[in-house]
Design a protein around this motif. Structure first.
Motif, PDB file in Angstrom:
ATOM      1  N   SER A 215       0.843  -1.192   0.000  1.00  0.00           N
ATOM      2  CA  SER A 215       0.000   0.000   0.000  1.00  0.00           C
ATOM      3  C   SER A 215       0.872   1.234   0.000  1.00  0.00           C
ATOM      4  O   SER A 215       2.014   1.221   0.458  1.00  0.00           O
ATOM      5  CB  SER A 215      -0.951   0.008   1.202  1.00  0.00           C
ATOM      6  OG  SER A 215      -0.216  -0.020   2.418  1.00  0.00           O
ATOM      7  N   LEU A 216       0.294   2.325  -0.525  1.00  0.00           N
ATOM      8  CA  LEU A 216       1.007   3.580  -0.650  1.00  0.00           C
ATOM      9  C   LEU A 216       0.735   4.461   0.585  1.00  0.00           C
ATOM     10  O   LEU A 216      -0.415   4.591   1.014  1.00  0.00           O
ATOM     11  CB  LEU A 216       0.550   4.302  -1.914  1.00  0.00           C
ATOM     12  CG  LEU A 216       1.534   5.217  -2.617  1.00  0.00           C
ATOM     13  CD1 LEU A 216       2.750   4.442  -3.093  1.00  0.00           C
ATOM     14  CD2 LEU A 216       0.842   5.881  -3.797  1.00  0.00           C
ATOM     15  N   ASN A 217       1.790   5.026   1.133  1.00  0.00           N
ATOM     16  CA  ASN A 217       1.643   5.941   2.252  1.00  0.00           C
ATOM     17  C   ASN A 217       1.520   7.371   1.744  1.00  0.00           C
ATOM     18  O   ASN A 217       2.156   7.749   0.773  1.00  0.00           O
ATOM     19  CB  ASN A 217       2.840   5.842   3.209  1.00  0.00           C
ATOM     20  CG  ASN A 217       2.931   4.462   3.832  1.00  0.00           C
ATOM     21  OD1 ASN A 217       1.917   3.884   4.230  1.00  0.00           O
ATOM     22  ND2 ASN A 217       4.142   3.916   3.924  1.00  0.00           N
ATOM     23  N   ASP A 218       0.723   8.183   2.419  1.00  0.00           N
ATOM     24  CA  ASP A 218       0.450   9.542   1.952  1.00  0.00           C
ATOM     25  C   ASP A 218       1.032  10.602   2.879  1.00  0.00           C
ATOM     26  O   ASP A 218       0.482  11.688   3.009  1.00  0.00           O
ATOM     27  CB  ASP A 218      -1.067   9.742   1.829  1.00  0.00           C
ATOM     28  CG  ASP A 218      -1.394  10.923   0.919  1.00  0.00           C
ATOM     29  OD1 ASP A 218      -0.495  11.368   0.171  1.00  0.00           O
ATOM     30  OD2 ASP A 218      -2.527  11.413   0.968  1.00  0.00           O
ATOM     31  N   SER A 219       2.140  10.260   3.514  1.00  0.00           N
ATOM     32  CA  SER A 219       2.749  11.260   4.433  1.00  0.00           C
ATOM     33  C   SER A 219       4.269  11.171   4.344  1.00  0.00           C
ATOM     34  O   SER A 219       4.793  10.261   3.720  1.00  0.00           O
ATOM     35  CB  SER A 219       2.290  11.016   5.852  1.00  0.00           C
ATOM     36  OG  SER A 219       2.635   9.708   6.277  1.00  0.00           O
TER      37      SER A 219
END
Length: 219
Positions: A215-219
């Protein structure tokens, strides 16, 4: 991203394949409605280009069968310019967009980009995750405003994760959506590309959920 072309005219099919591969898509193709229906029903596609005038099974029937079977991938239908009734029938059968022949391949690619973006709930061709920006239109990736050179497969993998931000994506799903049907699905290239992307864009950009996927992290 993986696209299916169902088109019986060899030159047009080749032209579409070249344009879509040049735009970074993995492409499968079928030359009649029977093969097209089978591929659309058994493989995973982010979008389909479907001609309505097909041998064996016509495109409208193929589309109706897909929708009746619960297949929800975006479908762009190709129609003859003077057959407005085909456009109406195609949209009523579940098509997401249509394009009249003859057309510019640049417009078809742009329409497919928009369909895929909308299907993923994205409003813009520029996708982001923290300091990383990916422009699906230009194929450009930046980190804190600085361009980052990516290989074609690295870009495809990152683009798919960007389009599905917030979701854990399995290795199988990644393989199904960034490679064509002839790819060796036992290969470990996904893990290799994930490692390369982390090195280029930061170790914390992509998380691994053991046994489930990435999954992609957004921070």
């Amino acid at each position: 991203m993986r696209v299916l072309i169902v088109e019986d005219e060899p030159n047009l099919q080749r032209q579409l394949r070249d344009a879509l591969e040049g735009a970074g898509y993995a492409v499968d193709a079928a030359s009649d409605g029977e093969d097209g229906h089978f591929l659309g029903a058994t493989e995973s596609y982010d979008a389909v280009v479907l001609d309505l005038g097909l041998p064996e099974i016509d495109g409208l029937t193929v589309l109706e069968r897909w929708r009746g079977e619960g297949h929800a991938m975006p479908v762009l239908v190709l129609t003859a310019r003077d057959r407005w009734s085909d456009k109406v029938a195609g949209l009523d059968a579940g098509a997401d967009d249509y394009l009249a022949k003859p057309f510019q391949t640049e417009e078809l690619v742009a329409r497919l980009r928009a369909l895929i973006r909308r299907a993923a709930g994205q409003a813009s061709s520029e996708l982001s995750a923290g300091p990383v920006r990916l422009d699906a239109r230009s194929g450009r990736v930046t980190l804190e405003g600085e361009p980052v050179k990516m290989t074609a497969q690295e870009f495809k993998l990152l683009s798919y994760l960007m389009h599905h931000k917030g979701k854990v994506v399995s290795r199988t799903e990644l393989i199904e959506h960034i490679y064509d049907q002839d790819f060796d699905r036992d290969s470990n290239t996904i893990e290799v590309f994930i490692t390369r992307i982390r090195k280029k864009l930061g170790a914390d950009l992509i998380s691994t959920t053991r046994g489930l996927g990435y999954s992609l992290n957004d921070s």
